[in-house]
Enzyme design. Structure first.
Site, PDB file in Angstrom:
ATOM      1  CG  HIS A  53      -1.774   5.188  -1.357  1.00 32.87           C
ATOM      2  ND1 HIS A  53      -2.415   6.136  -2.111  1.00 32.87           N
ATOM      3  CD2 HIS A  53      -2.203   3.988  -1.807  1.00 32.87           C
ATOM      4  CE1 HIS A  53      -3.244   5.527  -2.962  1.00 32.87           C
ATOM      5  NE2 HIS A  53      -3.129   4.230  -2.816  1.00 32.87           N
TER       6      HIS A  53
ATOM      7  CB  CYS B 160      -5.702  -0.976  -3.061  1.00 26.62           C
ATOM      8  SG  CYS B 160      -5.950   0.795  -3.133  1.00 26.62           S
TER       9      CYS B 160
ATOM     10  CB  CYS C 279      -0.887   0.039   1.239  1.00 29.95           C
ATOM     11  SG  CYS C 279      -1.900  -1.427   1.493  1.00 29.95           S
TER      12      CYS C 279
ATOM     13  NE  ARG D   2      -9.874   3.309  -4.725  1.00 29.63           N
ATOM     14  CZ  ARG D   2      -9.109   2.406  -5.338  1.00 29.63           C
ATOM     15  NH1 ARG D   2      -9.254   1.126  -5.091  1.00 29.63           N
ATOM     16  NH2 ARG D   2      -8.203   2.787  -6.211  1.00 29.63           N
TER      17      ARG D   2
END
Lengths: 104, 281, 155
Positions: B200, B242, B196, B238
């Site tokens: 991000h 991802c 992740c 969401r």
């Protein structure tokens, strides 16, 4: 088809700022239903009229290229707080809707 | 043991640099958040922390002005209105959601997910709503059923607008769940071998093809979102997206892995105001 | 006369037919004003749409300001705002040039309505968004490119 239409009208100086949100699928007739694979028939608002204090200020023709749940904003000079705003629409299937508010 | 895991993670994340390396010394949720905030703000000194609630929009004025134009009169207002009716409709026993949630359901979303010591696990706001339903003899909603749970929470979360996100992980068990979420966030996965954090954290503010990537701080405050003004999506949905985008098998929504991830991820937004429900592209 | 009336009711009539219908007393002016302009909206290209709007070679004007994104967040909902500073503006039409049917809306303004319209439109691909303004019997135009990309992270 009685999904509510929302209108907000406020004064900025001597100009009324009117914002309208209509509830409508605005189907173009080109979209296929994900489940059935069939084309979803065209279904969209074609005509919108608005009056402020009884006088027509906007008379619009819309196509299916307007987004789902259409938004319209317009400005009217010479209106005043307390004037009644009425908005009408009709679609290609003959459905109609109307809503009104007073300018805040 | 904890140091070992973190050490491994950091080895896998060579690009992350010193800022986050410092975490392993005194790992604490607030310490983690501050280190990450420092990393972003030193990289992007012109973006104010309060604007992180806008995600990628904070990095692009053209996108933000579209958001503002759409949020002025959101096309999804009637959906949120449906959620209000669901919220106000009493259960068969006459009780309501507000009678079984803390503080009548007002200004509570920023406390979730929370660690429930009695249950020994993380409880999301959706879990709390379902607990409320089952305690009153109603069937639980499916977490990813947008017509029920989605629409209900699109309204319910507006009752917490303005509340400051305030996720706590203080007990050993809570910290363990938090660390598990952190492991999911920083651990590489999928055929693309991305974490992740690869997008991000390390690449927040950069473009991935045409997409401007959002920072992890500020991610959790505004769900569910109406993508394209129409398509309702929850935070865990969401996450599911991802996982699929890095070609990993997503863990089940509402399961321990997802809930712990949401717990950790939400705590990164501590101190930022909640706002539901919003438009995203 | 019956055939004419049927044409009008089908919405298949052009502006001139409507004018005849008004003259013939078939339609009251208030109804005619809102009658949906099928030829303009069904047109598959900008030229035909303009013809349907009774516009030919409009003059480029810097007094028309189009506020639309450089890159659309989502092609299904692109905010577009048109301001016409041209005195006596009576209508604003909005076209997305590369849409299958480019004409999106035609807004006739009266009774103190300013030269301003704000709406949200669908765009299938990167294209010029064009505004056509009528004022004092003349027509004017301006355009702005809006890029449309597929996908989106939505975080």
């Amino acid at each position: 088809m009685a999904e509510p239409m929302r209108i907000r009208a406020t004064m900025t100086g001597d100009v009324a700022d009117v914002k309208v949100l209509m509830n409508h699928p605005m189907e173009t007739g080109q979209r296929k239903d994900a489940k059935t694979g069939q084309l979803v028939p065209a279904h969209f608002i074609q005509e919108v009229t608005a009056t402020v204090g009884g006088a027509t200020v906007l008379s619009a023709n819309l196509g299916s290229g307007v987004s789902k749940n259409p938004y319209l904003g317009f400005k009217v000079k010479g209106a005043k707080a307390g004037d009644k705003v009425v908005v009408n629409w009709s679609d290609n299937k003959g459905d109609k809707n109307t809503a009104e508010t007073t300018i805040a | 043991m904890k140091k070992q895991i973190i050490g491994k993670l950091l080895m896998g994340m060579a690009g992350l640099g010193m800022a986050l390396g410092a975490i392993s010394v005194h790992a604490s949720p607030e310490g983690d958040r501050q280190e990450l905030a420092k990393y972003y703000t030193s990289k992007y000194p012109n973006i104010k922390m309060e604007d992180y609630v806008y995600g990628a929009l904070a990095f692009d004025a053209d996108s933000k002005s579209q958001y503002d134009a759409i949020m002025e009169f959101p096309p999804f207002e009637s959906e949120v209105e449906k959620g209000r009716k669901m919220w106000d409709t009493p259960f068969k026993n006459g009780k309501t959601y507000s009678s079984c949630l803390p503080n009548g359901g007002n200004q509570i979303a920023g406390n979730y997910p929370m660690f429930d010591e009695a249950k020994g696990k993380v409880v999301t706001l959706q879990d709390a709503i379902n607990d409320c339903r089952t305690a009153n003899g109603e069937a639980a909603y499916k977490l990813n059923d947008m017509k029920t749970m989605g629409v209900l929470t699109s309204y319910m979360r507006t009752l917490s607008n303005g509340m400051i996100m305030n996720i706590k992980a203080e007990t050993p068990k809570a910290v363990a769940a938090y660390e598990d979420g952190k492991k999911t966030f920083y651990g590489r996965k999928g055929q693309l071998n991305f974490a992740c954090a690869s997008c991000h954290v390390q690449n927040a503010g950069n473009r991935l093809r045409s997409e401007l990537i959002s920072p992890a701080i500020g991610h959790a405050v505004h769900w569910p979102v109406f993508r394209g003004g129409d398509n309702l999506v929850t935070l865990q949905q969401r996450y599911d997206g991802c996982f699929k985008q890095v070609r990993a098998v997503p863990p089940p929504q509402g399961g321990t892995t997802m809930n712990n991830l949401e717990y950790f991820h939400s705590s990164l937004s501590n101190g930022l105001p909640m706002k539901a429900s919003v438009f995203r592209k | 006369m019956n055939a004419l009336r049927r044409n009008v009711l089908k919405g298949a009539a052009g502006a001139s037919t409507v004018a005849i219908a008004v003259a013939a007393g078939l339609l009251k002016p208030t109804q005619a004003m809102a009658a949906w302009n099928a030829p303009a909206f069904d047109a598959k290209n900008v030229g035909a749409a303009m013809k349907g709007l009774d516009v030919s070679s409009p003059a480029d004007s810097k007094d028309i300001v189009i506020k639309a994104p450089d890159i659309a967040e989502n092609g299904a909902v692109v905010p577009v705002e048109v301001t016409s500073k041209i005195a006596g503006t009576t209508s604003i039409a909005i076209l997305a040039e590369k849409n299958g049917t480019p004409l999106v809306g035609n807004f006739t303004l009266s009774g103190g309505a300013q030269g301003f319209i704000s709406t949200r439109i669908k765009m299938g691909q990167t294209s010029l968004v064009r505004a056509v303004v009528k004022a004092g019997g003349k027509s004017y135009t301006a355009a702005k490119e809006v890029k449309v990309t597929i996908g989106g992270c939505g975080g």
